[in-house]
Write an enzyme that holds these catalytic residues in place. Sequence first.
Site, PDB file in Angstrom:
ATOM      1  N   TYR A   1       0.862  -1.184   0.000  1.00 34.76           N
ATOM      2  CA  TYR A   1       0.000   0.000   0.000  1.00 34.76           C
ATOM      3  C   TYR A   1       0.899   1.234   0.000  1.00 34.76           C
ATOM      4  O   TYR A   1       1.861   1.296  -0.744  1.00 34.76           O
ATOM      5  CB  TYR A   1      -0.972  -0.068   1.182  1.00 34.76           C
ATOM      6  CG  TYR A   1      -2.123   0.890   1.064  1.00 34.76           C
ATOM      7  CD1 TYR A   1      -2.932   0.903  -0.077  1.00 34.76           C
ATOM      8  CD2 TYR A   1      -2.411   1.801   2.068  1.00 34.76           C
ATOM      9  CE1 TYR A   1      -3.983   1.791  -0.211  1.00 34.76           C
ATOM     10  CE2 TYR A   1      -3.464   2.696   1.951  1.00 34.76           C
ATOM     11  CZ  TYR A   1      -4.244   2.694   0.813  1.00 34.76           C
ATOM     12  OH  TYR A   1      -5.281   3.574   0.685  1.00 34.76           O
TER      13      TYR A   1
ATOM     14  N   LYS B   1     -20.386 -20.690  -9.712  1.00 37.41           N
ATOM     15  CA  LYS B   1     -19.721 -20.563 -11.013  1.00 37.41           C
ATOM     16  C   LYS B   1     -18.270 -20.116 -10.818  1.00 37.41           C
ATOM     17  O   LYS B   1     -17.363 -20.605 -11.506  1.00 37.41           O
ATOM     18  CB  LYS B   1     -20.485 -19.546 -11.867  1.00 37.41           C
ATOM     19  CG  LYS B   1     -20.120 -19.544 -13.342  1.00 37.41           C
ATOM     20  CD  LYS B   1     -20.520 -20.857 -13.999  1.00 37.41           C
ATOM     21  CE  LYS B   1     -20.314 -20.835 -15.498  1.00 37.41           C
ATOM     22  NZ  LYS B   1     -21.417 -20.228 -16.241  1.00 37.41           N
TER      23      LYS B   1
ATOM     24  N   GLU C   1     -24.399 -14.360 -16.808  1.00 34.35           N
ATOM     25  CA  GLU C   1     -25.000 -15.592 -16.281  1.00 34.35           C
ATOM     26  C   GLU C   1     -26.456 -15.356 -15.879  1.00 34.35           C
ATOM     27  O   GLU C   1     -26.781 -14.331 -15.266  1.00 34.35           O
ATOM     28  CB  GLU C   1     -24.199 -16.055 -15.049  1.00 34.35           C
ATOM     29  CG  GLU C   1     -24.501 -17.451 -14.587  1.00 34.35           C
ATOM     30  CD  GLU C   1     -23.806 -18.506 -15.442  1.00 34.35           C
ATOM     31  OE1 GLU C   1     -24.174 -19.684 -15.316  1.00 34.35           O
ATOM     32  OE2 GLU C   1     -22.907 -18.157 -16.226  1.00 34.35           O
ATOM     33  N   ASP C   2     -27.300 -16.323 -16.206  1.00 35.41           N
ATOM     34  CA  ASP C   2     -28.673 -16.375 -15.709  1.00 35.41           C
ATOM     35  C   ASP C   2     -29.445 -15.069 -15.936  1.00 35.41           C
ATOM     36  O   ASP C   2     -30.051 -14.511 -15.017  1.00 35.41           O
ATOM     37  CB  ASP C   2     -28.678 -16.752 -14.216  1.00 35.41           C
ATOM     38  CG  ASP C   2     -28.253 -18.195 -14.003  1.00 35.41           C
ATOM     39  OD1 ASP C   2     -28.087 -18.917 -15.002  1.00 35.41           O
ATOM     40  OD2 ASP C   2     -28.088 -18.602 -12.840  1.00 35.41           O
TER      41      ASP C   2
ATOM     42  N   ALA D   1     -36.765 -22.688 -27.218  1.00 34.79           N
ATOM     43  CA  ALA D   1     -36.461 -21.519 -28.040  1.00 34.79           C
ATOM     44  C   ALA D   1     -35.882 -20.396 -27.186  1.00 34.79           C
ATOM     45  O   ALA D   1     -35.991 -19.218 -27.536  1.00 34.79           O
ATOM     46  CB  ALA D   1     -37.724 -21.049 -28.753  1.00 34.79           C
ATOM     47  N   GLY D   2     -35.246 -20.780 -26.076  1.00 38.17           N
ATOM     48  CA  GLY D   2     -34.612 -19.790 -25.216  1.00 38.17           C
ATOM     49  C   GLY D   2     -33.222 -19.432 -25.708  1.00 38.17           C
ATOM     50  O   GLY D   2     -32.828 -19.772 -26.835  1.00 38.17           O
ATOM     51  N   ALA D   3     -32.455 -18.788 -24.842  1.00 33.94           N
ATOM     52  CA  ALA D   3     -31.123 -18.311 -25.222  1.00 33.94           C
ATOM     53  C   ALA D   3     -30.226 -19.458 -25.660  1.00 33.94           C
ATOM     54  O   ALA D   3     -29.511 -19.362 -26.669  1.00 33.94           O
ATOM     55  CB  ALA D   3     -30.499 -17.561 -24.046  1.00 33.94           C
TER      56      ALA D   3
ATOM     57  N   ASN E   1     -21.416 -27.905 -19.306  1.00 36.56           N
ATOM     58  CA  ASN E   1     -20.789 -26.629 -19.653  1.00 36.56           C
ATOM     59  C   ASN E   1     -19.385 -26.470 -19.093  1.00 36.56           C
ATOM     60  O   ASN E   1     -18.600 -25.659 -19.598  1.00 36.56           O
ATOM     61  CB  ASN E   1     -21.657 -25.457 -19.168  1.00 36.56           C
ATOM     62  CG  ASN E   1     -22.831 -25.205 -20.088  1.00 36.56           C
ATOM     63  OD1 ASN E   1     -23.234 -26.081 -20.852  1.00 36.56           O
ATOM     64  ND2 ASN E   1     -23.395 -24.011 -20.020  1.00 36.56           N
TER      65      ASN E   1
END
Length: 765
Positions: free
Chosen positions: A40, A95, A137-138, A196-198, A319
């Site tokens: 510092y 995550k 995310e989400d 048909a989502g993301a 994923n």
Amino acid sequence: MSEESKRREALIYHAKPTPGKIKVVPTKKYASQRDLSLAYSPGVAAPCLEIEKDIDAAYKYTAKGNLVAVISNGTAVLGLGNIGPEASKPVMEGKGLLFKIFADIDVFDIEVGTENVEEFIQTVKMIAPTFGGINLEDIKAPEAFEIERRLKEELDIPVMHDDQHGTAIISAAALLNAVELSEKKLGDVKIVISGAGAAAISCSRLYQACGATRENMVMLDSKGVIRNDRASLTSEKAEFATDRKIDTLDEAMKDADVFIGLSKADIVTPDMLLVMAKNPIVFAMANPNPEIKYDIAVATRKDIIMATGRSDHPNQVNNVLGFPFIFRGALDVRATKINEAMKMAAVQALAKLAKEPVPEQVNIAYGETRLTFGKDYIIPKPFDPRLIAEVPPAVAKAAMESGVAKKPITDWEKYTDVLLERLGSDNKLVRLLLNRAKLNPKRVVFAEADQLDVLKAAQIVHEDGIAIPILLGRKETIKTLMVEIEFDANILVIDPKEEEENDRKNKYAKVYWEQRKRRGVTYYSAQRLMRERNYFAAMMVNEGDADALISGYSRNYPTVVKPMLELIGMANGVSKVATTNLMMTKRGPLFLSDTSINIDPDSKTLAKITQMTSNVIKMFGLKPVLAMVSYSNFGSSENEKASKIREAVSILHRNNPEMDVDGELQTDFALNDEMLRERFPFSKLVGKKVNALIFPNLDSANITYKLLKELNEADSIGPIMMGMRKPVHILQLGASVDEIVNMTAIAVIDAQHKEKREIENAESK
């Protein structure tokens, strides 16, 4: 376990001992006032001024280059929906944990309190200077598309919405391989996308980039087939609207080659599979329950190539195969974005990796004799250690070739070595261990099940499918404790002192007496011994009423070892048993031998301990590299303490020339390859990463193992018994619940290994 118990366990996990799952730790020294003045004021001014002159110097002087923001507004969290930013935080921390353990990337999770697209974008842009990359995310669709598009355009660091692209990248790799196996061409196959989502939109776009044609795609949402004559379609849905005059999933599946499920459970029926084309490809990726159950699908069509999002079936679309390694590669070349070329590079790297020979470590973890490219193996396994060495370099090269890399890599061999070094900082081996045990759980008798921690461990191994526990101890105490911890399973509970066990005790006593009647044992004394739980437990294993044994939690080591040696004895060809401890260190797994039994072994015993340790390491799917350590280096002392090690090494070099073992060596030379190469370039260990230390006596081994455990907070598995005829493992006094669980997994794997050898020996006769 009841749903309420699972809920409570999850809450305790996230709350204790420290709330949350990630924390910030210093990376520099801070012990002295001088350290603090550098960290510092006033020392910190120097890097500040350098960054002021050149903004890219932030990557040199701060953690920015290895720091990713995991950002959400909580509008589409898992299957929970729009639960808000605060409620999304546990997921974002999770995550962050995956980023760290799979790719050694640091994470700050950021929860943004707005559903307004513009406010969200501006918030991320304002905090972006802190980070080397942004993982969205989400976030619910269609807002997610606009947010990602804008941020990719307006920021100069990698941005990726994993909900869109993670599943797309992994499933695209799997699809390329599945189409190849089905002997078709991607441009010709008819694809049905449920959802048909993301994720569905991104998958469809990436499949097109890989060679699929939009004319051959049919997409469905909750209202049915998305047709181009339907009113009020979003631009994303309109992109994949079909002109076919069909409305239902049943109609769409007729003659289809591929089904992609990103919707909900149990919407695909066996009849739908039966009308699909030859060699159908079905990716039922709804989690936790797929669009059609795996067992039903493979029973309906023998020619099916099936993938799910689940870990308990082949071909898991996970994923975690993608995002940690994609960001790793992007960060390491300081990419300004994650573009289509980089995503495609990840696809190709994953598809290619599935076709290459699988390391034995992965085969062992998944209980396979040999995983090979085929309908049950079209994508790599999440535990595959090659992922970090294959995917990030592919992504990094694509970033360089597409012109978005600001710090190109020139030495790819060195880069790969750095990536592999990152694997040493977590507990992958423990996860491999537990996974392997679950594949073929064995009956494990817990000799001290009336101890609360032992019972908790038995509950965990039962509920996680690691082992089939048999509980020994005071029955009333065990039953009471089971109620207390809500362990309500139908588990065998035995109290050897109760009269109802007399028949079994007498049977065991007679066998024991027959074996030892000429060694001063009377039938009466044998009956009395069978009231003792360790003798009773050992006889259960001997007589095939259990497959393995765990004891030692509440008694000192020698008193537990004695009945095991008396009743179970040593394996053929073994003159002395020994133990090794597996330490999960920052540099990777490290085996220490002998930590519990042989006080001052001679050279022949040391050589045998080394051979047994080598066999245990192989059982984990690792290549043994063993250093026999001392206070001296290669003859620098003539003392008998050092000379016995030289003699042991000589025995091993003579009888086992293929073994990577050397000594005597001081520990720092054994663990530091640069020092070893400089001073002793002739050593067999030069250029190899030592993963086992063989100590000259019990003092040094036991002290070292406990120092590592306490001072470095290194997780320990052991002592692992070596040389016993049956799978028997003895805990350290007062072992933790986690240690007992891990030792139980070792016992199960030991039982699996011994069973396999017995079958092989029987077949060879």
